[in-house]
Design a protein around this motif. Structure first.
Motif, PDB file in Angstrom:
ATOM      1  N   MET A   1     -86.703 -32.126 -36.127  1.00 22.11           N
ATOM      2  CA  MET A   1     -86.263 -33.368 -35.900  1.00 22.11           C
ATOM      3  C   MET A   1     -87.291 -34.139 -35.259  1.00 22.11           C
ATOM      4  O   MET A   1     -87.876 -33.323 -34.206  1.00 22.11           O
ATOM      5  CB  MET A   1     -84.862 -33.499 -35.221  1.00 22.11           C
ATOM      6  CG  MET A   1     -84.447 -34.635 -34.939  1.00 22.11           C
ATOM      7  SD  MET A   1     -82.938 -35.054 -34.144  1.00 22.11           S
ATOM      8  CE  MET A   1     -83.479 -34.658 -32.583  1.00 22.11           C
ATOM      9  N   THR A   5     -85.906 -39.595 -36.492  1.00 24.50           N
ATOM     10  CA  THR A   5     -84.678 -39.346 -36.732  1.00 24.50           C
ATOM     11  C   THR A   5     -83.421 -39.853 -35.785  1.00 24.50           C
ATOM     12  O   THR A   5     -82.516 -40.413 -36.483  1.00 24.50           O
ATOM     13  CB  THR A   5     -84.456 -37.805 -36.982  1.00 24.50           C
ATOM     14  OG1 THR A   5     -85.304 -37.291 -37.682  1.00 24.50           O
ATOM     15  CG2 THR A   5     -83.092 -37.342 -37.232  1.00 24.50           C
ATOM     16  N   LYS A   9     -81.046 -42.599 -37.158  1.00 22.71           N
ATOM     17  CA  LYS A   9     -79.433 -42.416 -37.115  1.00 22.71           C
ATOM     18  C   LYS A   9     -78.805 -43.136 -36.299  1.00 22.71           C
ATOM     19  O   LYS A   9     -77.358 -43.345 -36.069  1.00 22.71           O
ATOM     20  CB  LYS A   9     -79.311 -40.982 -37.131  1.00 22.71           C
ATOM     21  CG  LYS A   9     -79.978 -39.844 -38.012  1.00 22.71           C
ATOM     22  CD  LYS A   9     -78.751 -39.168 -38.394  1.00 22.71           C
ATOM     23  CE  LYS A   9     -79.665 -38.371 -39.696  1.00 22.71           C
ATOM     24  NZ  LYS A   9     -78.620 -37.126 -39.990  1.00 22.71           N
ATOM     25  N   LYS A 104     -75.452 -34.149 -29.247  1.00 24.25           N
ATOM     26  CA  LYS A 104     -75.997 -35.016 -30.346  1.00 24.25           C
ATOM     27  C   LYS A 104     -77.311 -34.560 -30.879  1.00 24.25           C
ATOM     28  O   LYS A 104     -77.592 -34.389 -31.854  1.00 24.25           O
ATOM     29  CB  LYS A 104     -75.849 -36.331 -30.193  1.00 24.25           C
ATOM     30  CG  LYS A 104     -74.459 -36.976 -29.802  1.00 24.25           C
ATOM     31  CD  LYS A 104     -73.781 -37.234 -31.021  1.00 24.25           C
ATOM     32  CE  LYS A 104     -72.444 -38.383 -30.782  1.00 24.25           C
ATOM     33  NZ  LYS A 104     -71.571 -38.290 -31.978  1.00 24.25           N
ATOM     34  N   GLU A 107     -76.805 -30.974 -32.555  1.00 22.96           N
ATOM     35  CA  GLU A 107     -76.665 -31.212 -33.826  1.00 22.96           C
ATOM     36  C   GLU A 107     -77.375 -31.686 -34.680  1.00 22.96           C
ATOM     37  O   GLU A 107     -77.564 -30.859 -35.921  1.00 22.96           O
ATOM     38  CB  GLU A 107     -75.229 -31.922 -33.720  1.00 22.96           C
ATOM     39  CG  GLU A 107     -73.884 -31.414 -33.030  1.00 22.96           C
ATOM     40  CD  GLU A 107     -73.022 -32.485 -32.834  1.00 22.96           C
ATOM     41  OE1 GLU A 107     -73.224 -33.730 -32.848  1.00 22.96           O
ATOM     42  OE2 GLU A 107     -71.884 -32.151 -32.448  1.00 22.96           O
ATOM     43  N   GLU A 108     -78.328 -32.592 -34.418  1.00 24.81           N
ATOM     44  CA  GLU A 108     -79.466 -33.044 -35.419  1.00 24.81           C
ATOM     45  C   GLU A 108     -80.639 -31.860 -35.589  1.00 24.81           C
ATOM     46  O   GLU A 108     -81.042 -31.702 -36.789  1.00 24.81           O
ATOM     47  CB  GLU A 108     -80.005 -34.372 -34.937  1.00 24.81           C
ATOM     48  CG  GLU A 108     -79.107 -35.453 -34.896  1.00 24.81           C
ATOM     49  CD  GLU A 108     -78.647 -35.893 -36.332  1.00 24.81           C
ATOM     50  OE1 GLU A 108     -79.511 -35.706 -37.228  1.00 24.81           O
ATOM     51  OE2 GLU A 108     -77.264 -36.129 -36.555  1.00 24.81           O
ATOM     52  N   SER A 110     -80.049 -28.846 -35.207  1.00 21.29           N
ATOM     53  CA  SER A 110     -79.393 -27.629 -36.130  1.00 21.29           C
ATOM     54  C   SER A 110     -79.182 -27.673 -37.237  1.00 21.29           C
ATOM     55  O   SER A 110     -78.591 -26.879 -38.163  1.00 21.29           O
ATOM     56  CB  SER A 110     -78.313 -26.940 -35.197  1.00 21.29           C
ATOM     57  OG  SER A 110     -78.552 -26.648 -33.956  1.00 21.29           O
ATOM     58  N   GLN A 111     -79.060 -29.084 -37.848  1.00 18.29           N
ATOM     59  CA  GLN A 111     -78.849 -29.224 -39.430  1.00 18.29           C
ATOM     60  C   GLN A 111     -79.818 -28.638 -40.372  1.00 18.29           C
ATOM     61  O   GLN A 111     -81.111 -28.943 -40.012  1.00 18.29           O
ATOM     62  CB  GLN A 111     -78.676 -30.862 -39.607  1.00 18.29           C
ATOM     63  CG  GLN A 111     -77.428 -31.495 -38.967  1.00 18.29           C
ATOM     64  CD  GLN A 111     -77.606 -32.687 -39.456  1.00 18.29           C
ATOM     65  OE1 GLN A 111     -78.171 -33.334 -40.240  1.00 18.29           O
ATOM     66  NE2 GLN A 111     -76.626 -33.363 -38.651  1.00 18.29           N
ATOM     67  N   PRO A 112     -79.536 -27.936 -41.457  1.00 21.76           N
ATOM     68  CA  PRO A 112     -80.523 -27.292 -42.274  1.00 21.76           C
ATOM     69  C   PRO A 112     -81.310 -28.514 -42.861  1.00 21.76           C
ATOM     70  O   PRO A 112     -81.150 -29.521 -43.209  1.00 21.76           O
ATOM     71  CB  PRO A 112     -79.711 -26.756 -43.214  1.00 21.76           C
ATOM     72  CG  PRO A 112     -78.413 -27.077 -42.912  1.00 21.76           C
ATOM     73  CD  PRO A 112     -78.098 -27.628 -41.906  1.00 21.76           C
TER      74      PRO A 112
END
Length: 112
Positions: A1, A5, A9, A104, A107-108, A110-112
């Motif tokens: 990331m 990003t 977002k 937060k 989570e960003e 860890s997103q594939p």
């Protein structure tokens, strides 16, 4: 990331961003004790803290953080923001508690 990003977002409010926002964020890091942050903040981290002072910027520069995220509604004064600009340290702010702000980021990342 990347920093971009976080900007795209609109997760946090950007207080200062350098021209290039392609810097990779590798991990969130939570700490309000500057001496601990100085010895343990990993390079490339998004450092989440409530410590809004010049020393925070010095530690961020020393540890090569990707950015500083000021949590719980804290913010730098104008002198600190000028120093962040001078040193090219990206700064975001949020009203979220430290843990939730770090989550937060996690989570960003860890997103594939």
């Amino acid at each position: 990331m990347t920093l971009q990003t976080l900007v795209d977002k609109e997760i946090f409010t950007s207080l200062y961003l350098p021209e290039h926002t392609d810097t990779e964020i590798t991990v969130p890091f939570c700490c309000d004790l500057l001496s601990i942050a100085m010895s343990r903040a990993p390079a490339g981290c998004a450092w989440v803290t409530v410590m809004a002072n010049m020393n925070t910027l010095a530690v961020a520069a020393l540890t090569d953080c990707a950015c500083v995220i000021l949590a719980e509604g804290t913010s730098f004064d104008e002198a600190c923001l000028n120093k962040a600009r001078e040193q090219g340290i990206p700064v975001f702010s949020t009203t979220l508690p430290i843990f939730e702000a770090a989550l937060k980021v996690w989570e960003e990342i860890s997103q594939p």
